[in-house]
Design a protein around this motif. Structure first.
Motif, PDB file in Angstrom:
ATOM      1  N   MET A 101      28.840 192.107  63.928  1.00 45.47           N
ATOM      2  CA  MET A 101      28.326 190.423  63.104  1.00 45.47           C
ATOM      3  C   MET A 101      27.156 190.364  62.993  1.00 45.47           C
ATOM      4  O   MET A 101      26.165 190.223  62.821  1.00 45.47           O
ATOM      5  CB  MET A 101      30.082 189.665  62.777  1.00 45.47           C
ATOM      6  N   TYR A 102      26.920 190.409  64.446  1.00 42.86           N
ATOM      7  CA  TYR A 102      25.206 189.497  64.203  1.00 42.86           C
ATOM      8  C   TYR A 102      24.259 190.762  63.776  1.00 42.86           C
ATOM      9  O   TYR A 102      23.232 190.087  63.117  1.00 42.86           O
ATOM     10  CB  TYR A 102      25.125 190.107  66.117  1.00 42.86           C
ATOM     11  N   PHE A 103      24.380 191.719  64.373  1.00 41.76           N
ATOM     12  CA  PHE A 103      23.974 192.911  64.070  1.00 41.76           C
ATOM     13  C   PHE A 103      23.390 192.885  62.070  1.00 41.76           C
ATOM     14  O   PHE A 103      22.302 193.107  60.780  1.00 41.76           O
ATOM     15  CB  PHE A 103      23.610 193.898  64.492  1.00 41.76           C
ATOM     16  N   PHE A 104      24.513 192.161  61.534  1.00 39.65           N
ATOM     17  CA  PHE A 104      24.482 192.988  59.813  1.00 39.65           C
ATOM     18  C   PHE A 104      24.330 191.743  59.322  1.00 39.65           C
ATOM     19  O   PHE A 104      23.616 191.935  58.806  1.00 39.65           O
ATOM     20  CB  PHE A 104      26.795 192.835  59.605  1.00 39.65           C
ATOM     21  N   GLY A 105      24.234 190.489  60.288  1.00 43.93           N
ATOM     22  CA  GLY A 105      23.426 188.943  59.948  1.00 43.93           C
ATOM     23  C   GLY A 105      22.119 189.344  59.814  1.00 43.93           C
ATOM     24  O   GLY A 105      21.227 189.060  58.895  1.00 43.93           O
ATOM     25  N   PHE A 106      21.582 190.075  60.634  1.00 41.35           N
ATOM     26  CA  PHE A 106      20.248 189.700  61.060  1.00 41.35           C
ATOM     27  C   PHE A 106      19.200 190.471  59.787  1.00 41.35           C
ATOM     28  O   PHE A 106      18.646 190.691  60.114  1.00 41.35           O
ATOM     29  CB  PHE A 106      19.889 190.019  62.471  1.00 41.35           C
ATOM     30  N   LEU A 112      16.236 190.234  52.868  1.00 40.45           N
ATOM     31  CA  LEU A 112      15.446 188.534  52.286  1.00 40.45           C
ATOM     32  C   LEU A 112      14.515 188.261  52.440  1.00 40.45           C
ATOM     33  O   LEU A 112      13.758 188.497  51.598  1.00 40.45           O
ATOM     34  CB  LEU A 112      17.193 187.370  52.342  1.00 40.45           C
ATOM     35  N   LEU A 113      14.448 188.023  53.890  1.00 39.17           N
ATOM     36  CA  LEU A 113      12.517 187.914  54.467  1.00 39.17           C
ATOM     37  C   LEU A 113      11.487 189.020  53.697  1.00 39.17           C
ATOM     38  O   LEU A 113      10.700 188.642  52.935  1.00 39.17           O
ATOM     39  CB  LEU A 113      12.972 187.761  55.782  1.00 39.17           C
ATOM     40  N   PHE A 114      11.694 190.316  54.299  1.00 34.19           N
ATOM     41  CA  PHE A 114      10.685 191.413  53.863  1.00 34.19           C
ATOM     42  C   PHE A 114      10.522 191.174  52.047  1.00 34.19           C
ATOM     43  O   PHE A 114       9.257 191.685  51.670  1.00 34.19           O
ATOM     44  CB  PHE A 114      11.540 192.721  54.098  1.00 34.19           C
ATOM     45  N   LEU A 115      11.941 191.049  51.494  1.00 35.94           N
ATOM     46  CA  LEU A 115      11.248 190.824  50.143  1.00 35.94           C
ATOM     47  C   LEU A 115      10.480 190.235  49.143  1.00 35.94           C
ATOM     48  O   LEU A 115      10.235 190.426  48.487  1.00 35.94           O
ATOM     49  CB  LEU A 115      13.216 191.270  49.250  1.00 35.94           C
ATOM     50  N   THR A 116      10.602 189.104  50.049  1.00 37.40           N
ATOM     51  CA  THR A 116      10.061 187.940  50.021  1.00 37.40           C
ATOM     52  C   THR A 116       8.571 187.930  50.342  1.00 37.40           C
ATOM     53  O   THR A 116       7.330 188.181  49.641  1.00 37.40           O
ATOM     54  CB  THR A 116      10.167 186.952  50.736  1.00 37.40           C
ATOM     55  N   ALA A 117       8.008 188.543  51.924  1.00 41.66           N
ATOM     56  CA  ALA A 117       6.994 189.794  51.981  1.00 41.66           C
ATOM     57  C   ALA A 117       6.536 190.139  51.026  1.00 41.66           C
ATOM     58  O   ALA A 117       4.975 190.268  50.776  1.00 41.66           O
ATOM     59  CB  ALA A 117       7.209 190.077  53.567  1.00 41.66           C
ATOM     60  N   MET A 118       6.989 190.626  49.891  1.00 39.10           N
ATOM     61  CA  MET A 118       6.817 191.823  49.269  1.00 39.10           C
ATOM     62  C   MET A 118       6.801 191.393  47.824  1.00 39.10           C
ATOM     63  O   MET A 118       5.513 191.067  47.505  1.00 39.10           O
ATOM     64  CB  MET A 118       7.940 192.625  49.268  1.00 39.10           C
ATOM     65  N   SER A 119       7.352 190.450  47.281  1.00 44.91           N
ATOM     66  CA  SER A 119       6.399 189.553  46.469  1.00 44.91           C
ATOM     67  C   SER A 119       5.547 189.333  46.561  1.00 44.91           C
ATOM     68  O   SER A 119       4.941 188.798  45.318  1.00 44.91           O
ATOM     69  CB  SER A 119       8.106 188.191  45.956  1.00 44.91           C
ATOM     70  N   LEU A 150      11.303 188.764  63.566  1.00 47.66           N
ATOM     71  CA  LEU A 150      12.107 187.132  64.787  1.00 47.66           C
ATOM     72  C   LEU A 150      13.000 186.553  64.220  1.00 47.66           C
ATOM     73  O   LEU A 150      14.063 186.206  64.958  1.00 47.66           O
ATOM     74  CB  LEU A 150      11.058 186.991  65.185  1.00 47.66           C
ATOM     75  N   LEU A 151      13.178 186.054  62.759  1.00 51.38           N
ATOM     76  CA  LEU A 151      13.373 185.199  62.191  1.00 51.38           C
ATOM     77  C   LEU A 151      14.778 185.346  61.602  1.00 51.38           C
ATOM     78  O   LEU A 151      15.861 184.714  61.874  1.00 51.38           O
ATOM     79  CB  LEU A 151      12.855 184.677  61.159  1.00 51.38           C
ATOM     80  N   GLY A 152      14.848 186.737  61.180  1.00 47.64           N
ATOM     81  CA  GLY A 152      15.947 187.329  60.848  1.00 47.64           C
ATOM     82  C   GLY A 152      16.809 187.328  62.013  1.00 47.64           C
ATOM     83  O   GLY A 152      18.158 187.330  62.296  1.00 47.64           O
ATOM     84  N   ILE A 154      16.512 185.683  64.687  1.00 52.48           N
ATOM     85  CA  ILE A 154      16.772 184.027  65.392  1.00 52.48           C
ATOM     86  C   ILE A 154      17.620 183.002  64.490  1.00 52.48           C
ATOM     87  O   ILE A 154      18.934 182.178  64.764  1.00 52.48           O
ATOM     88  CB  ILE A 154      15.529 182.819  65.337  1.00 52.48           C
ATOM     89  N   GLU A 155      17.974 183.357  63.304  1.00 52.61           N
ATOM     90  CA  GLU A 155      18.676 182.660  62.428  1.00 52.61           C
ATOM     91  C   GLU A 155      20.122 182.669  62.420  1.00 52.61           C
ATOM     92  O   GLU A 155      20.821 181.718  62.167  1.00 52.61           O
ATOM     93  CB  GLU A 155      17.918 182.498  60.762  1.00 52.61           C
ATOM     94  N   VAL A 156      20.815 183.840  62.837  1.00 49.90           N
ATOM     95  CA  VAL A 156      21.987 184.386  63.208  1.00 49.90           C
ATOM     96  C   VAL A 156      22.453 183.475  64.799  1.00 49.90           C
ATOM     97  O   VAL A 156      23.412 183.479  64.473  1.00 49.90           O
ATOM     98  CB  VAL A 156      22.246 186.369  62.623  1.00 49.90           C
ATOM     99  N   ILE A 157      21.547 183.158  64.895  1.00 50.80           N
ATOM    100  CA  ILE A 157      22.074 183.081  66.108  1.00 50.80           C
ATOM    101  C   ILE A 157      22.916 181.757  66.901  1.00 50.80           C
ATOM    102  O   ILE A 157      24.101 181.768  67.591  1.00 50.80           O
ATOM    103  CB  ILE A 157      20.841 183.014  67.055  1.00 50.80           C
ATOM    104  N   PRO A 158      22.548 181.197  65.684  1.00 52.55           N
ATOM    105  CA  PRO A 158      23.839 179.718  66.193  1.00 52.55           C
ATOM    106  C   PRO A 158      25.056 179.811  65.386  1.00 52.55           C
ATOM    107  O   PRO A 158      26.239 179.433  65.974  1.00 52.55           O
ATOM    108  CB  PRO A 158      23.047 178.996  64.822  1.00 52.55           C
ATOM    109  N   TYR A 159      25.353 180.901  64.389  1.00 50.33           N
ATOM    110  CA  TYR A 159      26.241 181.281  63.947  1.00 50.33           C
ATOM    111  C   TYR A 159      27.627 182.305  65.789  1.00 50.33           C
ATOM    112  O   TYR A 159      28.693 182.029  65.571  1.00 50.33           O
ATOM    113  CB  TYR A 159      26.620 182.470  62.391  1.00 50.33           C
ATOM    114  N   ILE A 160      26.912 182.623  65.637  1.00 52.47           N
ATOM    115  CA  ILE A 160      27.365 183.700  67.394  1.00 52.47           C
ATOM    116  C   ILE A 160      27.885 183.041  68.298  1.00 52.47           C
ATOM    117  O   ILE A 160      29.169 182.815  68.826  1.00 52.47           O
ATOM    118  CB  ILE A 160      26.298 185.084  67.754  1.00 52.47           C
TER     119      ILE A 160
END
Length: 337
Positions: A101-106, A112-119, A150-152, A154-160
């Motif tokens: 679940m952690y790897f899928f989440g991050f 989503l973040l890389f698509l933002t960088a590409m935009s 790194l953000l990806g 970190i963002e999932v750690i609270p859920y875990i």
């Protein structure tokens, strides 16, 4: 197996896409085909970006990272189906489920973040073309890529952390084809209110809506700039440079919307599995197709690197090779002419 008295589980049972025995072979073949297509398509994109110097640009640098993400995310989600069919074992340890679940989440967050960088890259390329190489330099690209990874993570750690605090589950049977957050929350007999609040705040606002808003703003400026171009050829060429990225963004966010923001009356396990399968299997297959079929640079790189012309050119120049050269290279030459 249904657990009584709400005890702590040591392993989970993954039900998979369907319980019907007669469908298991068909599902295995389809999933294996999707997985192989995903691996093949994304590996080709990755190799092209690495080997072809004409693709050593910020856009294709981010595309290579996206290919790595799609390869990993598909492996994380589909390996249970393939392994279950081959071994007959549909169980996964508690620790393995949390890790999955952690790897899928991050990986989803990273996409989503890389698509933002590409935009942002497309925004600079179309709205500030004269400053493009100065703004999108190698240093900024590397900083953006590292920040996304790194953000990806970190963002999932609270859920875990919150999931590890769950003390018991009503059952150890997960009605899904991989370990996902929502099925685990449904099974838990612990208080999930904090996790639900986190999903609405960080998950919806920070992870999903903020990248979407940044993409939306970028494309407002992009479309506004394109509409100001007087030449129809110039407008078409400018829109062509971002059409592939825009197509991928629309597909991904449409799937996420129907999967997580549907009315509760439409929220069923079958529909969740369908949208999850499309999100985790179909989109990674479509990404390399979209970027190759709609992109002249990628198609040209494929011809340069993988055409029979380049292969025969390195072979001994003997009479029989010239016949093979004409037969195999002729169609490719006619397509590029």
């Amino acid at each position: 197996m249904i657990l009584k008295n709400y005890t702590i589980v040591e392993y989970f049972i993954i039900k998979g896409i369907s319980d019907a025995p007669e469908l298991q072979t068909t599902i295995f073949i389809l999933v294996l085909l999707i997985y192989l297509l995903t691996l093949g398509g994304n590996m080709i994109i990755l190799l092209l970006v690495c080997l072809d110097h004409k693709l050593h640009t910020p856009m294709y640098f981010f595309l290579a990272n996206l290919s790595v993400l799609d390869t990993f995310s598909t492996t994380v989600t589909l390996h249970n189906i393939l392994a279950t069919f081959i071994t007959g074992d549909n169980t996964i340890s508690y620790a393995g489920c949390i890790c999955e679940m952690y790897f899928f989440g991050f990986l989803i967050c990273d996409e989503l973040l890389f698509l933002t960088a590409m935009s942002y890259d497309r925004y600079v390329a179309i709205c500030n073309p004269l400053k493009y190489h100065m703004v999108m330099n190698s240093r900024l690209c590397i900083v953006l890529a590292i920040s996304c990874w790194l953000l990806g993570m970190i963002e999932v750690i609270p859920y875990i952390i919150l999931l590890l605090g769950f003390t018991c589950y009503k059952s150890n049977v997960i009605n899904h084809f991989f370990c996902d957050l929502v099925p685990l929350m449904i099974l838990s007999c612990s208080d999930t209110s904090t996790l639900e609040i986190l999903s609405l705040t960080e998950g919806l606002l920070l992870i999903t809506f903020t990248p979407f808003l940044l993409k939306f703003i970028s494309y407002i400026f992009i479309i506004s700039t394109i509409l100001k171009i007087h030449s129809s050829t110039g407008r078409r060429k400018a829109f062509y440079t971002c059409s592939s990225h825009l197509t991928v963004v629309i597909l991904l966010y449409s799937t996420l919307f129907f999967q997580y923001l549907r009315p509760t009356s439409l929220d069923t396990s079958k529909s969740n599995k369908f949208f999850s399968l499309f999100n985790t299997a179909a989109i990674p297959v479509l990404n390399p197709l979209i970027y190759s079929l709609k992109n002249k640079d990628v198609k040209s790189a494929m011809i340069r690197k993988f055409s029979h012309r380049s292969i025969v050119h390195r072979m001994p120049k003997k009479g029989h090779w010239s016949v093979i050269y004409v037969c195999l290279v002729g169609p490719a030459r006619s397509r590029t002419s």
